[in-house]
Design a protein around this motif. Sequence first.
Motif, PDB file in Angstrom:
ATOM      1  N   ILE B 482     -72.689  21.321 -11.044  1.00 38.28           N
ATOM      2  CA  ILE B 482     -72.785  19.978 -10.509  1.00 38.28           C
ATOM      3  C   ILE B 482     -71.830  18.912 -11.350  1.00 38.28           C
ATOM      4  CG2 ILE B 482     -74.520  17.942 -10.668  1.00 38.28           C
ATOM      5  CD1 ILE B 482     -76.806  19.863 -11.013  1.00 38.28           C
ATOM      6  N   ILE B 486     -69.843  16.689  -8.139  1.00 34.62           N
ATOM      7  CA  ILE B 486     -69.907  15.392  -8.237  1.00 34.62           C
ATOM      8  C   ILE B 486     -68.639  14.532  -7.748  1.00 34.62           C
ATOM      9  CG2 ILE B 486     -70.675  13.306  -9.431  1.00 34.62           C
ATOM     10  CD1 ILE B 486     -73.168  14.584 -10.261  1.00 34.62           C
ATOM     11  N   ILE B 489     -67.507  15.252  -4.307  1.00 30.83           N
ATOM     12  CA  ILE B 489     -68.320  14.383  -3.326  1.00 30.83           C
ATOM     13  C   ILE B 489     -68.256  13.130  -3.356  1.00 30.83           C
ATOM     14  CG2 ILE B 489     -70.623  13.924  -2.487  1.00 30.83           C
ATOM     15  CD1 ILE B 489     -71.513  16.597  -3.851  1.00 30.83           C
ATOM     16  N   ARG B 490     -68.078  12.744  -4.536  1.00 26.12           N
ATOM     17  CA  ARG B 490     -67.604  11.123  -4.560  1.00 26.12           C
ATOM     18  C   ARG B 490     -66.126  10.811  -3.805  1.00 26.12           C
ATOM     19  NH1 ARG B 490     -68.648   9.506 -10.444  1.00 26.12           N
ATOM     20  NH2 ARG B 490     -70.907   9.916  -9.919  1.00 26.12           N
TER      21      ARG B 490
END
Lengths: 318, 499
Positions: B482, B486, B489-490
């Motif tokens: 994760i 993250i 993705i951000r």
Amino acid sequence: MRYLRSAIAAAAALLFSAAAHAEFPDKPVTLIVPFAAGGSNDILARHLGDGLSKIWGQPVVVNNMPGAGAAIGSAHVSKAAPDGYTLLIASVTFTMNPAVQPNLPFDPRKDFQPVAMLGQVPLVLVVGKALEAKTVQELVATAKKQELNYADSGLGTVNQFGAELFAQSAGITLTPVHYKGGSEAMTAVIGGHSDMFMSSMTQALPLIRGGQLRGLVVTGKERATVVPDIPTTDEAGIPGVDVQQWWGIMAPAGTPMDVVEKLNADINKVMSTEATKEFLARDAGRPTPMSVQEFSDLISAQLKKWPEVADKAGIKIE
Amino acid sequence: MELLDHLALGFSTALSFNNLFYAFLGSVLGTLIGVLPGLGPLATISMLLPFTFGLDPLEALIMLAGIYYGAAYGGSTTAILVNLPGETSSVVTVIDGHQMARQGRAGVALATAALGSFFAGCVGTFILAAFAAPLTQLAFSFGPAEYFSLMAMGLVGAVSLASGPLIKSIGMIVLGLLLGLVGTDVASGAMRYTFGLPQLWDGIDFVVIAVGIFAFGEVITSLERKEIRDALSSPITRLWPSWQDFKDMAPAVLRGSAIGSLVGVLPGAGLSLASFFAYSLEKKTSRTPERFGKGAIQGVAGPEAANNAAAQTAFIPTLTLGIPGSATMALMLGAMIVHNIQPGPQVMTTNPTLFWGLIASMWIGNLMLVILNLPLVGIWVKLLSVPFRVLFPAIILFCCIGVYSVQNSIFDIYLAAGFGLFGYVLHKLHCEPAPLMLGFVLGPMIEENFRRALVLSKGDFSVFVTRPISAVLLAITAILLIMVAIPAIRSRRQEAFEE
């Protein structure tokens, strides 16, 4: 004319081999170890090499050619000049590999002339804390009630053939779990992740003595002097578990027979000394000298036997 | 106070003149051979093993232990100076160590490696002496399921080895996994990607790929670009770490020692994973992760400490049970057998002088390495100013010897040459090789253990989460995943917004 030529060739060959016999060896002899330095084959080869060079007054060069589960070193010897100057130290797996490996880079039946048997050591079936069985009979009884597995050091290795032959003789079925080597397999049995391991005596002995593993049975007819209280498979009523780890010397096919006979005699001389007996006894081994014929018979019998065991057990490369 | 008695026995044995001499001789020989590019600890030990046959058993083992540490340390030196990892663990040292060298901080990097290794060596030796028995039990509690989860964690951590785009490092990991497939499949015996060549049945050796991609690839790249040659011989700003350097490296060394001591105990996986874990941890906990890959001193200190601590605790299964955790350890055991000592659980009781003497010698050997290597730092750094027309052929020659010595195989040299071209292409594409190497090392182990765990559980996948150690490791893996995902993705969403 053609007959004459081949007659001359034959005469020359005879003359040459007679000369070879008188002088063999008149230059250094290379002994190929198809495994990395430090293993049982290597240590035995160096011991034998020392002994032979003392008899011959010629150096014996031990050359490690590891790789492809002995296939690279064996292929090298199979293609060497058949003059007795390039020899292979082979072990029991030499007769097992062809049973599972269809595309070996040599033909174990046709490319080699067996020379001499060096020595043998039985396998020992060890269990760890995953099982409560104290005797081999208890183990067999458990295996008839529930599914048990054995660890081995890879597909088609002596540990797997040993375990399968044991299972077939005892009338049970065991599931193989393949590990990358004997150390990994043994760690798994000590840790209780796998149920049993048909180990080489060398590897298991210290752990049996240390109490991490229990030795239930040794293969064959004779008890091992280092673990005299572990019964043999024959005594335990499971006859036919005829598998021993052995080491022998092979020459390329076509090596003159008088050279082969001389090699056999000299090797047997080295192997029957007290020093050698002591050397092998450290790992529960014993010298088992054989004539060229006896050793050749043993090789062809085993080359025939292992494919049958493999067939029955379903050991094959998928 | 049994421990003190044991240590007293050990030191009284190890401090005899003869044993000190052999510890010294071993360290010197190990360093000298290990520092040659392409010759890692395994090659060095197997080369020098015959020299110890004439000694008595303890002397021989002490000398071999010296060779082992010396070679490992020499390997770090080549990693830092010429960008060539001699063994799995120095792959990470290369990342920041070589960058430091390029910035003229080669001396600082070498001193950091030496001091970090020494500290970790002391910790590791103490743990080995005090906690050998309980740690052996830890090694046994790791079954196939636990190994799988541990390696899954390592693989996710591998992403952090690269400083470039995420997609490239994932690509390199996958490429590494594929290269790891070459050879005989342990579970089925099937030959994969061997093209009918027996030389490939055992798979490709680590040294072949490392020498090819790192050393040969680097040489080709440098021939093409003049400015790199200038950069490498840039003036050395300072030889010794500054006070700030010490403050930066100290916490990394502590963390590295802790990780290394723990992971090193695991047979098979420990030595290769320790330094990778340490590097990932340093980068993840750092307040300046962007400096990693560009010469961060923590990136050298942490992994080097972890590596050396693991090198100590790797002796635990080897000494307490006679079960070698790596090829190098197998050689050490082979040496014991040659000297008529049956390795196994009995060594500690039947041969206490040997056991404790060896442990004390390990510490002495580590101390000698520091004493030996700190003054040598200046000399090693000077090697960088050797003209390249001399240095490059020498590097290539030694690499060929190193590659050949692994299996006595000429084929491996050709293979390494092929990987050299591959390494050049990777360089052109700005792909970093470290994740590839980790994928290559972990790939086969992760697959074997996955399938083994399923054979043992009779096909039940829940085994990975019902066994506690495995479950914890997988949970950490999920968190890591994760954390990696993250930011990616951000930034993707940000791009989308900007468009």
